[in-house]
Design an enzyme around this catalytic site. Structure first.
Site, PDB file in Angstrom:
ATOM      1  N   TYR A   1       0.866  -1.178   0.000  1.00 17.10           N
ATOM      2  CA  TYR A   1       0.000   0.000   0.000  1.00 17.10           C
ATOM      3  C   TYR A   1       0.906   1.232   0.000  1.00 17.10           C
ATOM      4  CZ  TYR A   1      -4.098   2.719   1.555  1.00 17.10           C
ATOM      5  OH  TYR A   1      -5.113   3.633   1.655  1.00 17.10           O
TER       6      TYR A   1
ATOM      7  N   ARG B   1      -6.649  10.599 -10.484  1.00 13.73           N
ATOM      8  CA  ARG B   1      -5.879  11.251  -9.411  1.00 13.73           C
ATOM      9  C   ARG B   1      -5.422  10.149  -8.465  1.00 13.73           C
ATOM     10  NH1 ARG B   1      -5.986  10.434  -4.538  1.00 13.73           N
ATOM     11  NH2 ARG B   1      -7.877  11.357  -3.758  1.00 13.73           N
TER      12      ARG B   1
ATOM     13  N   LYS C   1      -5.748  -1.627  -2.724  1.00 10.89           N
ATOM     14  CA  LYS C   1      -6.834  -1.437  -1.748  1.00 10.89           C
ATOM     15  C   LYS C   1      -7.513  -2.780  -1.445  1.00 10.89           C
ATOM     16  CE  LYS C   1      -6.978   3.191  -1.271  1.00 10.89           C
ATOM     17  NZ  LYS C   1      -7.159   4.042  -0.108  1.00 10.89           N
TER      18      LYS C   1
ATOM     19  N   GLU D   1     -12.507   4.968  -6.061  1.00  8.87           N
ATOM     20  CA  GLU D   1     -11.175   5.303  -5.551  1.00  8.87           C
ATOM     21  C   GLU D   1     -10.430   6.214  -6.507  1.00  8.87           C
ATOM     22  OE1 GLU D   1     -10.091   4.085  -2.506  1.00  8.87           O
ATOM     23  OE2 GLU D   1      -8.518   5.564  -2.799  1.00  8.87           O
ATOM     24  N   ASP D   2      -9.917   7.287  -5.977  1.00  5.83           N
ATOM     25  CA  ASP D   2      -8.990   8.146  -6.719  1.00  5.83           C
ATOM     26  C   ASP D   2      -9.548   8.660  -8.044  1.00  5.83           C
ATOM     27  OD1 ASP D   2      -7.459   7.769  -4.532  1.00  5.83           O
ATOM     28  OD2 ASP D   2      -5.767   6.830  -5.523  1.00  5.83           O
TER      29      ASP D   2
ATOM     30  N   ASP E   1     -14.122   6.414  -1.300  1.00  4.32           N
ATOM     31  CA  ASP E   1     -13.135   6.261  -0.230  1.00  4.32           C
ATOM     32  C   ASP E   1     -12.439   7.575   0.093  1.00  4.32           C
ATOM     33  OD1 ASP E   1     -11.470   4.850   1.535  1.00  4.32           O
ATOM     34  OD2 ASP E   1      -9.921   4.685   0.004  1.00  4.32           O
ATOM     35  N   ASP E   2     -12.110   8.340  -0.937  1.00  2.00           N
ATOM     36  CA  ASP E   2     -11.330   9.566  -0.719  1.00  2.00           C
ATOM     37  C   ASP E   2     -12.138  10.650  -0.034  1.00  2.00           C
ATOM     38  OD1 ASP E   2      -8.840   8.767  -2.183  1.00  2.00           O
ATOM     39  OD2 ASP E   2     -10.390   8.383  -3.668  1.00  2.00           O
TER      40      ASP E   2
ATOM     41  N   ALA F   1      -8.496  21.975  -0.946  1.00  3.07           N
ATOM     42  CA  ALA F   1      -9.955  22.092  -1.080  1.00  3.07           C
ATOM     43  C   ALA F   1     -10.463  21.175  -2.185  1.00  3.07           C
ATOM     44  CB  ALA F   1     -10.332  23.545  -1.375  1.00  3.07           C
TER      45      ALA F   1
ATOM     46  N   ALA G   1     -10.912  15.314  -1.136  1.00  2.00           N
ATOM     47  CA  ALA G   1     -10.491  14.790   0.164  1.00  2.00           C
ATOM     48  C   ALA G   1     -10.598  15.885   1.232  1.00  2.00           C
ATOM     49  CB  ALA G   1      -9.069  14.259   0.063  1.00  2.00           C
TER      50      ALA G   1
ATOM     51  N   ASN H   1      -0.670  11.827   0.318  1.00  2.00           N
ATOM     52  CA  ASN H   1       0.107  10.643  -0.050  1.00  2.00           C
ATOM     53  C   ASN H   1       0.702  10.818  -1.438  1.00  2.00           C
ATOM     54  OD1 ASN H   1      -0.663   9.049   2.271  1.00  2.00           O
ATOM     55  ND2 ASN H   1      -2.689   8.943   1.345  1.00  2.00           N
TER      56      ASN H   1
ATOM     57  N   ASN I   1      -4.853   7.390   7.718  1.00  2.00           N
ATOM     58  CA  ASN I   1      -5.118   6.936   6.351  1.00  2.00           C
ATOM     59  C   ASN I   1      -6.439   6.185   6.339  1.00  2.00           C
ATOM     60  OD1 ASN I   1      -5.007   4.998   3.999  1.00  2.00           O
ATOM     61  ND2 ASN I   1      -3.137   6.158   3.657  1.00  2.00           N
TER      62      ASN I   1
END
Ligand SMILES: NC(=O)C1=CN([C@@H]2O[C@H](COP(=O)(O)OP(=O)(O)OC[C@H]3O[C@@H](n4cnc5c(N)ncnc54)[C@H](O)[C@@H]3O)[C@@H](O)[C@H]2O)C=CC1
Ligand SMILES: CC(=O)C(=O)O
Ligand SMILES: [Mg+2]
Length: 688
Positions: free
Chosen positions: A198, A251, A269, A340-341, A363-364, A400, A403, A512, A556
């Site tokens: 990870y 991202r 993940k 995710e992302d 998740d973010d 901003a 996340a 991260n 995290n």
């Protein structure tokens, strides 16, 4: 007649999809004249009907026999032998895992179609020459090893060690060979290995995903599959999938647009779903939606395996994601989808689009927010203040995006739960982006979720665009949060000003991977004079300052998403609600032992990660049931009969077990444990 024959073959294929009986379906298809016809259509000679040795059911490929060489068609064309199709009985992943026939990314379009490989490989088709040069680069020059030492590599230059990369490569090879062993090792050594499978190492794996591609894992949907995604979903061999992690690669961590290479994060993940929450490895599915990339460097890289096109935008993009969601929900109606992302622009939009109809979460936005709140609660407890004091905190937040704003929204919701009005809660935040402090005077359009936290334009307020240091000096916040992905933006002066303003600041550089963190653990300890409570997105070593050990906590979302998903799955929740996320935050904060809090440890140690996920899962299930969203009868009866309560995290296993309520036991009993199960029946008394 031909149509009739093809239909017969098609209906056999459909029956396979219902029954899963591959061998009879495949042999029926192969017997069908339609198969031979289709071979002809794509310019290949038909296989001979006699002289083919089909030796045994387990022999998946059959080369033509010597007698068949005398078949008139080939007389005199022995050098053309390779042009004839090899006879393959298997379909889908079985083809990819058969080294005799596997071509990896070089399977042609018609082969991908015929052998149910669509969706199982990245979109781009490589040639054998391209594969060869990749192999030779590695063979002759140790290309990965070179990359792991390449000073131009963003992560290597920032300190990611070749040793971590070597470990990632090695452990990933174990994953391809023996999942039980992989998960056993990962589960038992989680705190040591999380930094490899990870963040931060997974970031390097994503940057280099195409270059390192060897064994296909998960599903690849691309915008070129539009209109066919449901049928692609049926190429996945498992009828049961409990959880999907999907990214569009736009991202990845703080590394930007990595296109199809983002698949690495879905895989990483889900490794945590299994190791940290006991999902069964055969029931998790990493996915990527490849809609192109705006990363020019990647598009120019000859090794890149994603689509060579700019990203789709707007309705075209949304249509692709809609089709993906519909496809996986058709194939696995109860599946949980973790987004995710996805870049901020679409992350919030997609969450709003699906969250009230589908079992899904982002998740973010949500996992991160729930994790940050748990850290703030635990931070308050560590400095001897009640959770309710959250409503009085002053917080400066750098970032901003989805996340940062997700965290701000969530903390303000918690403030409201503790009695603040919505307006009072909003006034507790000073939010900055790359242009500095965000105020109501910001020119240009502010998204409504950001506008709510823009500082008002008043005489006593800071000016639009004020720097972090100016804001910290003036506001004297108790909490400094970083979700900027911008690297070391918190200068020594900023950290010193923070420490001057408050006795025990909470310092959360959450970006991260490690080199994107807003400050290092050493800097936080040094410039905040060892008084800060530190929690970063990627792991840092503990720091000793003036003889005292300052713990480096990790803030995290790994603390939340595995347990959240497990809880939702076990009770078959229909949706993921704010209530369930709030329960997750509270359960995570409660995992800390008072003696650890006293030392500044505000997130529980990861060595016992399964007990953390189990606590989160149980809390999520209870809340889902309260909200009338749990549908699994067995889980409901366990929740209703439960007398409650885990022991505090970190107690001896036997002690915890004796205190487990029936719900906690239900959760742990339903976790997959990586042990070898017997694969052959051996009667008692017979030597094994
Ligand atoms: N610790 C965790 O569990 C998680 C951490 N993250 C991290 O959060 C970061 C941001 O993620 P997103 O919001 O999706 O990204 P994003 O790119 O949408 O947002 C970044 C925001 O930071 C702002 N920013 C850039 N430079 C800045 C500076 N010098 N000062 C203040 N603000 C600045 C940008 O203007 C933007 O508002 C990433 O590094 C990601 O890895 C994301 C999710 C979970
Ligand atoms: C941890 C995580 O989800 C991120 O950095 O995006
Ligand atoms: Mg993420």
């Amino acid at each position: 007649m031909i149509r009739g024959m093809c239909q017969e073959s098609l209906s056999t294929t459909r029956s396979y999809r219902r029954t899963g009986d591959v061998s009879s379906a495949v042999s029926s298809v192969l017997r069908s004249p339609c198969w031979r016809l289709s071979a002809t259509f794509v310019g290949l000679p038909p296989p001979p009907t006699s002289g083919i040795s089909r030796s045994s059911a387990t022999d998946s490929t059959t080369n033509y026999s010597q007698s068949e060489l005398r078949w008139p068609f080939y007389r005199g064309f022995a050098n053309k032998r390779q042009e004839r199709p090899t006879f393959v009985r298997d379909l889908g992943p079985a083809v990819l895992s058969n080294p005799l026939v596997n071509k990896g990314t070089a399977f042609s379009r018609s082969e991908r179609e015929r052998f149910h490989l669509r969706g199982l490989l990245p979109a781009r088709m490589a040639t054998m020459e391209e594969q060869t040069s990749k192999v030779l680069a590695e063979f002759r020059e140790g290309a990965w090893d070179k990359a792991a030492r390449d000073p131009d590599d963003e992560m290597v230059s920032a300190g990611l060690t070749p040793d971590n990369i070597r470990k990632w490569e090695y452990i990933t090879s174990i994953l391809s060979q023996n999942e039980t062993l992989y998960y056993r090792v990962l589960m038992d050594n989680f705190s040591e290995m999380a930094a490899v499978v990870y963040t931060p190492t997974v970031g390097w794996a994503c940057l280099n995903f195409s270059r390192m591609f060897r064994v296909a894992r998960g599903m690849y949907f691309s915008s070129h599959d539009s209109g066919q995604m449901v049928s692609l979903a049926y190429n996945w061999p498992s009828h049961e999938v409990d959880a999907i992690v999907v990214t569009d690669g736009s991202r990845i961590l703080g590394l930007g647009d990595l296109g199809m290479n983002g698949m690495g994060i879905s895989i990483g993940k889900l490794a945590l779903y299994v190791a940290a929450a006991g999902f069964h490895p055969s029931k998790v599915l990493p996915c990527v939606i490849d809609v192109g990339t705006n990363n020019e460097k990647l598009r120019k890289d000859p090794n890149y395996l994603g689509l060579d096109q700019p990203r789709l935008e707007g309705d075209e993009y949304l249509k692709v994601v809609d089709e993906f969601v519909a496809a996986v929900k058709t194939r696995w109606p109860k599946v949980m989808i973790q987004f995710e992302d996805f870049r901020t622009e679409y992350a919030m939009k997609l969450l709003e689009r699906y969250r009230s109809d589908h079992l899904c979460f982002n998740d973010d936005i949500q996992g991160t927010a729930a994790t940050a709140l748990a850290g703030v609660y635990a931070g308050l407890a560590a400095i001897g203040r009640p959770y309710s004091d959250i409503r009085r905190l002053r917080l400066v937040v750098c970032g901003a995006g989805s996340a940062g704003i997700g965290v701000v929204q969530w903390l303000s919701k918690a403030m409201e739960q503790h009695g603040a009005t919505s307006e009072e809660a909003s006034r507790n935040f000073w939010v900055l982006d790359e242009d500095g402090l965000i105020t109501a005077s910001r020119s240009g359009k502010l998204e409504s979720h950001v506008r709510r936290f823009a500082r008002p334009v008043e005489a006593n307020e800071l000016a639009e665009g004020a720097t972090t240091e100016e804001v910290v000096r003036s506001v004297r916040p108790e909490v400094l949060l970083g979700l900027s992905g911008a690297g070391r933006i918190w200068t020594p002066e900023t950290l010193k000003a923070l420490a001057r303003g408050t006795a025990r600041p909470l310092i959360f550089p959450m970006s991260n991977p490690s080199h994107k963190s807003e400050c290092s653990a050493e800097d936080a300890a040094m410039y905040a004079e060892g008084r800060g409570i530190f929690a970063s997105g990627s792991p840092f070593e503990d720091v000793t300052f003036e003889g005292k050990v300052i713990p480096s906590n990790q803030s995290n979302n790994l603390y939340v998403f595995p347990g959240l998903a497990l809880g939702a799955k076990l009770c078959q929740a229909t949706l993921v609600t704010d209530g369930m996320l709030m329960a997750a935050s509270e359960a995570l904060a409660a995992c800390n032992r008072p003696e650890d809090l006293a030392q500044g440890k505000i997130y529980p140690g990861l060595s016992n990660v399964r007990s953390i996920s189990a606590s989160v899962a149980a809390a999520v299930m209870r809340r889902a049931h309260e909200e009338g969203l749990a549908t699994d009868e067995e889980a409901i009866s366990v929740i209703e009969g439960d007398r409650g309560g885990w022991g505090a995290h970190g107690e001896a296993a036997a002690e915890v077990h004796s205190k487990q309520g029936s719900l906690d036991r239900f959760v742990t009993d339903n976790m997959y444990v990586p042990v070898y199960t017997p694969l052959a029946y051996v009667p008692r008394g017979v030597l094994e």
